[in-house]
Design an enzyme around this catalytic site. Structure first.
Site, PDB file in Angstrom:
ATOM      1  N   ILE A  22       7.512  25.189  28.762  1.00 37.59           N
ATOM      2  CA  ILE A  22       7.526  25.931  27.722  1.00 37.59           C
ATOM      3  C   ILE A  22       8.780  25.199  26.796  1.00 37.59           C
ATOM      4  O   ILE A  22       8.661  25.033  25.547  1.00 37.59           O
ATOM      5  CB  ILE A  22       7.610  27.193  27.628  1.00 37.59           C
ATOM      6  CG1 ILE A  22       6.301  27.719  28.400  1.00 37.59           C
ATOM      7  CG2 ILE A  22       7.459  27.910  25.935  1.00 37.59           C
ATOM      8  CD1 ILE A  22       6.311  29.268  28.967  1.00 37.59           C
ATOM      9  N   LEU A  69      17.522  20.121  35.873  1.00 31.77           N
ATOM     10  CA  LEU A  69      16.159  19.570  36.374  1.00 31.77           C
ATOM     11  C   LEU A  69      15.869  19.904  37.683  1.00 31.77           C
ATOM     12  O   LEU A  69      15.350  19.363  38.578  1.00 31.77           O
ATOM     13  CB  LEU A  69      16.754  17.830  36.457  1.00 31.77           C
ATOM     14  CG  LEU A  69      17.123  17.388  35.134  1.00 31.77           C
ATOM     15  CD1 LEU A  69      17.705  15.966  35.490  1.00 31.77           C
ATOM     16  CD2 LEU A  69      16.041  17.238  34.198  1.00 31.77           C
ATOM     17  N   SER A 129       8.557  38.427  28.934  1.00 32.77           N
ATOM     18  CA  SER A 129       7.141  38.583  29.563  1.00 32.77           C
ATOM     19  C   SER A 129       6.436  39.889  29.360  1.00 32.77           C
ATOM     20  O   SER A 129       7.172  40.940  29.452  1.00 32.77           O
ATOM     21  CB  SER A 129       7.353  38.326  31.050  1.00 32.77           C
ATOM     22  OG  SER A 129       6.180  38.531  31.666  1.00 32.77           O
ATOM     23  N   TYR A 159      11.436  39.183  39.638  1.00 32.35           N
ATOM     24  CA  TYR A 159      11.296  38.140  38.894  1.00 32.35           C
ATOM     25  C   TYR A 159      11.109  39.206  37.355  1.00 32.35           C
ATOM     26  O   TYR A 159      11.818  39.025  36.470  1.00 32.35           O
ATOM     27  CB  TYR A 159      10.028  37.552  38.809  1.00 32.35           C
ATOM     28  CG  TYR A 159       9.456  36.875  37.405  1.00 32.35           C
ATOM     29  CD1 TYR A 159      10.110  35.703  36.719  1.00 32.35           C
ATOM     30  CD2 TYR A 159       8.438  37.645  36.936  1.00 32.35           C
ATOM     31  CE1 TYR A 159       9.625  35.480  35.430  1.00 32.35           C
ATOM     32  CE2 TYR A 159       7.957  37.067  35.630  1.00 32.35           C
ATOM     33  CZ  TYR A 159       8.583  36.079  34.883  1.00 32.35           C
ATOM     34  OH  TYR A 159       8.142  35.543  33.820  1.00 32.35           O
ATOM     35  N   LYS A 185      13.387  40.137  33.764  1.00 32.67           N
ATOM     36  CA  LYS A 185      13.229  39.983  32.350  1.00 32.67           C
ATOM     37  C   LYS A 185      13.408  41.703  31.692  1.00 32.67           C
ATOM     38  O   LYS A 185      13.971  41.523  30.458  1.00 32.67           O
ATOM     39  CB  LYS A 185      11.679  39.918  32.238  1.00 32.67           C
ATOM     40  CG  LYS A 185      11.083  38.446  32.700  1.00 32.67           C
ATOM     41  CD  LYS A 185      11.658  37.316  31.954  1.00 32.67           C
ATOM     42  CE  LYS A 185      11.544  36.107  32.304  1.00 32.67           C
ATOM     43  NZ  LYS A 185      12.387  34.961  31.676  1.00 32.67           N
ATOM     44  N   PHE A 215       2.445  36.283  27.084  1.00 38.20           N
ATOM     45  CA  PHE A 215       1.291  36.916  27.842  1.00 38.20           C
ATOM     46  C   PHE A 215       1.082  35.648  28.746  1.00 38.20           C
ATOM     47  O   PHE A 215       1.911  34.986  29.394  1.00 38.20           O
ATOM     48  CB  PHE A 215       0.060  37.439  27.151  1.00 38.20           C
ATOM     49  CG  PHE A 215       0.258  38.770  26.395  1.00 38.20           C
ATOM     50  CD1 PHE A 215       1.163  38.916  25.681  1.00 38.20           C
ATOM     51  CD2 PHE A 215      -0.373  39.805  27.207  1.00 38.20           C
ATOM     52  CE1 PHE A 215       1.628  40.442  25.423  1.00 38.20           C
ATOM     53  CE2 PHE A 215       0.088  41.005  26.933  1.00 38.20           C
ATOM     54  CZ  PHE A 215       1.091  41.199  25.825  1.00 38.20           C
ATOM     55  N   ASN A 216      -0.034  35.062  28.910  1.00 37.17           N
ATOM     56  CA  ASN A 216      -0.123  33.852  29.840  1.00 37.17           C
ATOM     57  C   ASN A 216      -0.007  32.307  28.902  1.00 37.17           C
ATOM     58  O   ASN A 216      -1.312  32.147  28.778  1.00 37.17           O
ATOM     59  CB  ASN A 216      -1.418  34.146  30.652  1.00 37.17           C
ATOM     60  CG  ASN A 216      -1.343  35.223  31.786  1.00 37.17           C
ATOM     61  OD1 ASN A 216      -0.969  36.194  31.478  1.00 37.17           O
ATOM     62  ND2 ASN A 216      -1.355  34.704  33.101  1.00 37.17           N
ATOM     63  N   ASN A 231       1.459  28.244  41.939  1.00 36.98           N
ATOM     64  CA  ASN A 231       1.166  29.607  41.802  1.00 36.98           C
ATOM     65  C   ASN A 231       0.086  30.030  40.934  1.00 36.98           C
ATOM     66  O   ASN A 231      -0.640  30.912  40.946  1.00 36.98           O
ATOM     67  CB  ASN A 231       2.622  30.583  41.805  1.00 36.98           C
ATOM     68  CG  ASN A 231       3.449  30.209  42.777  1.00 36.98           C
ATOM     69  OD1 ASN A 231       3.161  30.532  44.052  1.00 36.98           O
ATOM     70  ND2 ASN A 231       4.516  29.636  42.603  1.00 36.98           N
ATOM     71  N   GLY A 268       0.299  42.840  43.977  1.00 33.02           N
ATOM     72  CA  GLY A 268       1.137  42.791  42.863  1.00 33.02           C
ATOM     73  C   GLY A 268       0.709  42.695  41.403  1.00 33.02           C
ATOM     74  O   GLY A 268       1.117  42.618  40.402  1.00 33.02           O
ATOM     75  N   ASP A 269      -0.801  42.045  41.532  1.00 34.51           N
ATOM     76  CA  ASP A 269      -1.588  41.372  40.374  1.00 34.51           C
ATOM     77  C   ASP A 269      -1.917  42.730  39.456  1.00 34.51           C
ATOM     78  O   ASP A 269      -2.207  43.751  40.036  1.00 34.51           O
ATOM     79  CB  ASP A 269      -2.917  40.927  40.695  1.00 34.51           C
ATOM     80  CG  ASP A 269      -2.682  39.279  40.668  1.00 34.51           C
ATOM     81  OD1 ASP A 269      -1.611  38.914  39.942  1.00 34.51           O
ATOM     82  OD2 ASP A 269      -3.451  38.659  41.285  1.00 34.51           O
TER      83      ASP A 269
HETATM   84  C1  UD1 Z   1       2.659  36.056  36.304  1.00 35.83           C
HETATM   85  C2  UD1 Z   1       3.555  37.188  36.042  1.00 35.83           C
HETATM   86  C3  UD1 Z   1       4.004  36.951  34.433  1.00 35.83           C
HETATM   87  C4  UD1 Z   1       4.838  35.624  34.571  1.00 35.83           C
HETATM   88  C5  UD1 Z   1       3.891  34.231  35.056  1.00 35.83           C
HETATM   89  C6  UD1 Z   1       4.664  33.244  34.993  1.00 35.83           C
HETATM   90  C7  UD1 Z   1       3.184  39.360  36.974  1.00 35.83           C
HETATM   91  C8  UD1 Z   1       2.136  40.654  36.878  1.00 35.83           C
HETATM   92  N1  UD1 Z   1       2.590  38.381  35.904  1.00 35.83           N
HETATM   93  O1  UD1 Z   1       1.366  36.181  35.373  1.00 35.83           O
HETATM   94  O2  UD1 Z   1       4.866  37.836  34.177  1.00 35.83           O
HETATM   95  O3  UD1 Z   1       5.247  35.546  33.350  1.00 35.83           O
HETATM   96  O4  UD1 Z   1       3.132  34.839  36.197  1.00 35.83           O
HETATM   97  O5  UD1 Z   1       4.549  32.196  36.152  1.00 35.83           O
HETATM   98  O6  UD1 Z   1       4.099  39.410  37.407  1.00 35.83           O
HETATM   99  N2  UD1 Z   1      -5.279  33.849  40.048  1.00 35.83           N
HETATM  100  C9  UD1 Z   1      -6.516  33.310  40.676  1.00 35.83           C
HETATM  101  N3  UD1 Z   1      -6.283  32.194  41.509  1.00 35.83           N
HETATM  102  C10 UD1 Z   1      -5.103  31.451  41.619  1.00 35.83           C
HETATM  103  C11 UD1 Z   1      -4.001  31.857  40.973  1.00 35.83           C
HETATM  104  C12 UD1 Z   1      -4.426  32.900  39.845  1.00 35.83           C
HETATM  105  O7  UD1 Z   1      -7.352  34.022  40.855  1.00 35.83           O
HETATM  106  O8  UD1 Z   1      -4.902  30.719  42.321  1.00 35.83           O
HETATM  107  C13 UD1 Z   1      -5.382  34.761  39.204  1.00 35.83           C
HETATM  108  C14 UD1 Z   1      -4.498  35.948  39.236  1.00 35.83           C
HETATM  109  O9  UD1 Z   1      -4.982  36.674  40.277  1.00 35.83           O
HETATM  110  C15 UD1 Z   1      -4.450  36.612  37.784  1.00 35.83           C
HETATM  111  C16 UD1 Z   1      -4.644  35.398  37.187  1.00 35.83           C
HETATM  112  O10 UD1 Z   1      -5.259  34.442  37.871  1.00 35.83           O
HETATM  113  O11 UD1 Z   1      -5.305  37.365  37.669  1.00 35.83           O
HETATM  114  C17 UD1 Z   1      -3.341  34.713  36.293  1.00 35.83           C
HETATM  115  O12 UD1 Z   1      -2.559  34.482  37.230  1.00 35.83           O
HETATM  116  P1  UD1 Z   1      -1.166  33.586  36.894  1.00 35.83           P
HETATM  117  O13 UD1 Z   1      -1.391  32.432  36.445  1.00 35.83           O
HETATM  118  O14 UD1 Z   1      -0.427  33.467  38.297  1.00 35.83           O
HETATM  119  O15 UD1 Z   1      -0.252  34.676  36.028  1.00 35.83           O
HETATM  120  P2  UD1 Z   1      -0.068  36.108  36.158  1.00 35.83           P
HETATM  121  O16 UD1 Z   1      -0.015  36.607  37.325  1.00 35.83           O
HETATM  122  O17 UD1 Z   1      -0.639  36.815  35.033  1.00 35.83           O
END
Ligand code: UD1
Length: 341
Positions: free
Chosen positions: A14, A35, A127, A152, A156, A181-182, A201, A300-301
């Site tokens: 970002i 880095l 976040s 984490y 925040k 958000f995302n 991740n 944790g999701d």
């Molecule tokens: C998480 C954090 C958010 C943080 C962000 C930064 C939480 C709840 N959320 O967002 O605060 O700013 O990471 O890294 O702590 N998914 C899959 N398969 C995958 C990867 C993800 O299905 O391989 C799904 C996850 O279950 C989720 C969605 O995709 O429902 C988004 O996941 P991700 O991109 O990891 O972001 P968050 O978990 O929303």
């Protein structure tokens, strides 16, 4: 003379996109980055897009001597955008002290140095994780803060409190807390984007790597949630839109004299999209199939969360504009540039 802005973590995902938008808007940017999760070639990408190479110092803001050296070497910095932090939720559970040190000590050092060096304001990357699992969606800035589900997330929440307490104590600075958000996608030039270290991740880098054949398949974490298609819902915001919000926030914070010293804005589109809908958008816009399977829920999701962005739209005067299909095309173009299997 151009206003000088410090972007910590400016070679990161970002941070690099925000540096581009700041330079395009006429700001002079100084980057500090250790880095640890980015590389120096990102500066070439920024220069190729904007025609200007930002000032750069390699260093770690968790070291106060480094912070002092930075402000001495680059005098006249008026504002800071603080991206220098660790952000992997799972890793933070394994290495909590690393997260508390990186995310909190760095912030404390910057805040302490600000009055000393005449820096007027700091834009902070927060976040939507501070809301936990929302009781209602879309969620606005007045919603209660829920107990954090990871170190984490806790950093925040604590960071927001540290900044607020410092300003309430009479510190001569202002701050804007931006709750992302995302963030997804990449610059449309494909010259900068997300550079995940190792196995990603987050959803989009994993998805594009699976589509590129680098990973066997994407696992969708759960299809038995209480949502229309059973997968989780998020508010996916284009990284360039997000970057532009920082420019708007900086302008407001530094140029408007009558604003509150601490302000909070949600940065999202206002639209929730499920993980399966996002895969669909990717396939539709790129014509590329994503190999995926449905797997177990990830611990944790959050089930569903999307933003009520009206405050950012009206008060800040910023709105997310990039259609999700364009974002997906940019993410794919960036992956293609990084390489396929
Ligand atoms: C998480 C954090 C958010 C943080 C962000 C930064 C939480 C709840 N959320 O967002 O605060 O700013 O990471 O890294 O702590 N998914 C899959 N398969 C995958 C990867 C993800 O299905 O391989 C799904 C996850 O279950 C989720 C969605 O995709 O429902 C988004 O996941 P991700 O991109 O990891 O972001 P968050 O978990 O929303």
């Amino acid at each position: 003379m151009a206003t000088k802005i410090l972007v910590t973590g400016g070679t990161g995902y970002i941070g690099s996109h925000t540096t581009v938008e700041l330079q395009n808007a006429g700001y002079e940017v100084v980057i500090i980055d250790n880095l640890s999760n980015s590389n120096i070639e990102v500066l070439d990408g920024i220069e190729a897009i904007t025609g200007k190479r930002p000032e750069f110092m390699e260093g770690d803001i968790t070291d106060m001597n480094t912070v002092r050296e930075l402000f001495t070497r680059f005098p006249g910095i008026k504002g800071i955008i603080n991206f220098a932090a660790s952000k992997a939720v799972g890793e933070s559970v394994q290495k909590p002290l690393l997260y508390y040190r990186n995310n909190l000590v760095g912030l404390l050092n910057l805040l302490e140095a600000m009055p000393e060096f005449g820096v007027e304001g700091i834009v902070f990357s927060s976040s939507c994780t501070v809301y936990g699992e929302p009781d209602v969606n879309p969620i606005d800035e007045t919603a209660p803060i829920k107990p954090a589900t990871s170190p984490y997330g806790n950093t925040k929440q604590i960071s927001e409190e540290i900044i607020t307490d410092f300003i309430h104590s009479g510190a001569p600075i202002k701050s804007i807390l931006l709750r992302y958000f995302n963030p997804v996608g990449a610059h449309p030039s494909s010259l900068i984007g997300e550079l995940p270290n190792g196995v990603p991740n987050n959803l989009i880098p994993y998805l594009t790597q699976a589509a590129a054949g680098i990973r066997k398949e994407l696992t969708v974490f759960g299809d038995d949630y209480n949502t229309p298609d059973g997968s989780c819902i998020r508010d996916f915001i284009d990284v360039v839109d997000l970057a532009k919000a920082h420019v708007t926030a900086m302008r407001r914070m530094l140029d408007k004299k009558d604003t509150d010293p601490v302000e909070i804005f949600n940065l999202g589109t206002g639209r929730g999209l499920s993980v399966l809908e996002l895969i669909e958008s990717f396939e539709r816009s790129t014509g590329v199939k994503v190999p995926y399977k449905i797997g177990a829920r990830r611990e944790g999701d959050i089930e569903k969360i999307w933003a009520e962005p009206t405050k950012a739209n009206t008060v800040l005067g910023w709105k997310a504009e990039v259609p999700i299909d364009d974002t997906m095309r940019n993410a794919w173009a960036w992956q293609c540039r990084l390489g396929k299997k």
